[in-house]
Design a protein around this motif. Structure first.
Motif, PDB file in Angstrom:
ATOM      1  N   UNK A  48      36.894 101.952   3.634  1.00  0.00           N
ATOM      2  CA  UNK A  48      36.322 100.610   4.547  1.00  0.00           C
ATOM      3  C   UNK A  48      35.519 101.060   5.173  1.00  0.00           C
ATOM      4  N   UNK A  49      33.762 101.068   4.988  1.00  0.00           N
ATOM      5  CA  UNK A  49      32.864 101.604   6.375  1.00  0.00           C
ATOM      6  C   UNK A  49      33.100 101.098   7.722  1.00  0.00           C
ATOM      7  N   UNK A  50      34.251 100.216   7.784  1.00  0.00           N
ATOM      8  CA  UNK A  50      34.339 100.625   9.549  1.00  0.00           C
ATOM      9  C   UNK A  50      35.321 101.404  10.391  1.00  0.00           C
ATOM     10  N   UNK A  51      36.583 102.037   8.939  1.00  0.00           N
ATOM     11  CA  UNK A  51      37.168 103.174   9.635  1.00  0.00           C
ATOM     12  C   UNK A  51      36.505 104.139   9.537  1.00  0.00           C
ATOM     13  N   UNK A  52      34.857 104.012   8.177  1.00  0.00           N
ATOM     14  CA  UNK A  52      34.732 105.153   8.155  1.00  0.00           C
ATOM     15  C   UNK A  52      33.581 105.697   9.748  1.00  0.00           C
ATOM     16  N   UNK A  53      32.927 104.282   9.894  1.00  0.00           N
ATOM     17  CA  UNK A  53      32.641 104.631  11.331  1.00  0.00           C
ATOM     18  C   UNK A  53      32.932 105.108  11.778  1.00  0.00           C
ATOM     19  N   UNK A  54      34.253 104.638  11.986  1.00  0.00           N
ATOM     20  CA  UNK A  54      35.414 104.931  13.565  1.00  0.00           C
ATOM     21  C   UNK A  54      35.880 106.465  13.231  1.00  0.00           C
ATOM     22  N   UNK A  55      36.019 107.164  12.279  1.00  0.00           N
ATOM     23  CA  UNK A  55      35.897 109.181  12.060  1.00  0.00           C
ATOM     24  C   UNK A  55      35.203 109.571  12.351  1.00  0.00           C
ATOM     25  N   UNK A 318      46.646  99.291   0.112  1.00  0.00           N
ATOM     26  CA  UNK A 318      45.203  99.081   1.208  1.00  0.00           C
ATOM     27  C   UNK A 318      44.550  99.886   0.825  1.00  0.00           C
ATOM     28  N   UNK A 319      43.910 100.391  -0.557  1.00  0.00           N
ATOM     29  CA  UNK A 319      43.344 101.112  -0.933  1.00  0.00           C
ATOM     30  C   UNK A 319      41.974 101.455  -0.450  1.00  0.00           C
ATOM     31  N   UNK A 320      41.562 100.840   0.366  1.00  0.00           N
ATOM     32  CA  UNK A 320      40.872 101.383   1.859  1.00  0.00           C
ATOM     33  C   UNK A 320      40.545 101.921   3.009  1.00  0.00           C
ATOM     34  N   UNK A 321      41.778 102.020   2.970  1.00  0.00           N
ATOM     35  CA  UNK A 321      42.338 102.517   4.660  1.00  0.00           C
ATOM     36  C   UNK A 321      43.250 104.064   5.089  1.00  0.00           C
ATOM     37  N   UNK A 322      43.422 103.930   5.730  1.00  0.00           N
ATOM     38  CA  UNK A 322      44.049 105.421   6.090  1.00  0.00           C
ATOM     39  C   UNK A 322      45.138 105.150   6.876  1.00  0.00           C
ATOM     40  N   UNK A 331      39.591  97.340  15.885  1.00  0.00           N
ATOM     41  CA  UNK A 331      38.470  97.618  14.490  1.00  0.00           C
ATOM     42  C   UNK A 331      38.044  96.546  13.832  1.00  0.00           C
ATOM     43  N   UNK A 332      37.120  95.482  13.330  1.00  0.00           N
ATOM     44  CA  UNK A 332      37.431  94.361  12.210  1.00  0.00           C
ATOM     45  C   UNK A 332      37.550  94.870  10.860  1.00  0.00           C
ATOM     46  N   UNK A 333      37.184  93.532   9.912  1.00  0.00           N
ATOM     47  CA  UNK A 333      37.358  93.770   8.325  1.00  0.00           C
ATOM     48  C   UNK A 333      38.566  93.784   8.176  1.00  0.00           C
ATOM     49  N   UNK A 334      38.338  94.893   7.314  1.00  0.00           N
ATOM     50  CA  UNK A 334      39.875  94.737   6.276  1.00  0.00           C
ATOM     51  C   UNK A 334      41.020  95.384   7.569  1.00  0.00           C
TER      52      UNK A 334
END
Length: 351
Positions: A48-55, A318-322, A331-334
């Motif tokens: 998920x791009x929002x998670x990627x930004x956080x990471x 949830x395939x796009x999440x950690x 964090x918004x989104x997924x």
């Protein structure tokens, strides 16, 4: 990255260091995507791009080495404050005590407006070493509000001061206490679920098994959120996501050594519920897994084993999440969608 975006990333890192994620996620979506970088794809899943930004921001922050349990606990408390978002308003939040395996335990009861008769007994994650009522306060508030359920969060004893199976026995005693005190809590004893995230999911799975093994009142539902269910075996997801996705291989081994300093107990279902001789007769299960989680494969395997044993299983992947995404409420989104989906399933099962 161009100089303007690089300067913007540095400024958002400074904001995060000041305990404020709001400026980061207030940026336009296109800017957030560029700051996050090229999409990360592993094993057929896209992060998920929002998670990627956080990471990416997290990688630029000062880290912590797990030297002592006290330092790790302090670090988790500070991190969860950063990512928890605004706490949900409820009708009432009350601190109380419940019965543990050897004395009283701290607990917190969350009562939403117009609650139903269901109760979710919640066991926090944190590798059986870190975490407390406060680190998971925002999640419990959100689930109580969105599912319309009372939530009872239990502060079980932690390792290394209290190694395995202390946490499991505390969890079992606390669940039994909730059933016995259902009338006092304003709930139906037939609508009490047990659940938790990560290590808490492990404890919830153990409680579900032990209520059957010891002929005790059983949960209406076991809720296992990206659970650790095997402290012996190792599966491909442990290697695929060993680093850079919130829960690392180093973390897993550190937690395991603290919770089970005696390796002889690790194959016992009291700490590795996946290794139980039989899974028949267990309560229905709601299991969630995450695509970028080193514990993903064992969670999937447990869902499949329960299904094969005739247990009713709802598996949400949830395939796009950690790992740990339910705590990332700022964090918004997924991530937000996953919490909403979980609450909807709890509401359907316990109303």
């Amino acid at each position: 990255m161009n100089p303007r975006l690089d300067a913007l990333l540095r400024s958002t890192v400074s904001a995060v260091q000041a305990n404020a994620l709001t400026p980061l996620y207030a940026l336009p979506t296109a800017v957030r995507r560029r700051l996050a970088g090229a999409p990360i794809q592993i094993d057929g899943n896209t992060l998920d791009p929002e998670i990627q930004l956080l990471l990416r921001v997290e990688s630029l922050l000062p880290g912590t080495t797990k030297t002592t349990a006290a330092a790790a606990r302090a670090h988790m408390r500070s991190v969860t404050k950063l990512v928890a978002g605004h706490p949900r308003e409820l009708q009432r939040v009350t601190d109380l005590t419940v019965r543990g395996a050897d004395g009283q335990l701290g607990a917190r009861l969350y009562v939403p407006r117009d609650p139903g008769r269901g109760l979710f007994v919640f066991l926090h994650g944190g590798g059986w070493v870190v975490g407390d009522l406060d680190t998971h306060d925002a999640l419990c508030r959100a689930l109580a509000a969105d599912a319309g359920l009372r939530v009872l969060s239990v502060d079980y004893r932690l390792a290394p001061e209290a190694p395995a199976p202390t946490a499991a026995e505390d969890a079992l005693a606390a669940f039994s206490w909730a059933v016995e005190h259902a009338e006092d809590l304003g709930v139906d004893p037939a609508l009490i679920a047990i659940g938790g995230d990560s290590a808490g999911g492990n404890l919830a799975a153990v409680v579900a098994q032990q209520t059957v093994a010891r002929d005790l009142p059983r949960p209406a539902l076991q809720v296992l959120l990206y659970p650790a269910v095997d402290l012996v075996g190792r599966r491909p997801s442990r290697d695929l996501f060993a680093d850079n996705f919130l829960l690392t291989e180093e973390d897993i081994l550190w937690y395991r050594e603290h919770y089970t300093p005696d390796p002889a107990i690790r194959p016992d279902p009291i700490v590795s519920p996946l290794l139980a001789d039989s899974l028949t007769g267990l309560p229905p299960a709601l299991i969630t897994t995450a695509g970028f989680d080193p514990l993903r494969d064992e969670g999937i395997e447990y869902a499949e084993a329960l299904t094969a044993a005739g247990v009713e299983v709802t598996h949400l992947n949830h395939p796009g999440l950690p790992h740990g995404h339910y705590n990332l409420q700022a964090i918004p989104g997924a991530t937000a969608e996953a919490i909403t989906t979980l609450a909807e399933h709890l509401k359907a099962a316990l109303h």
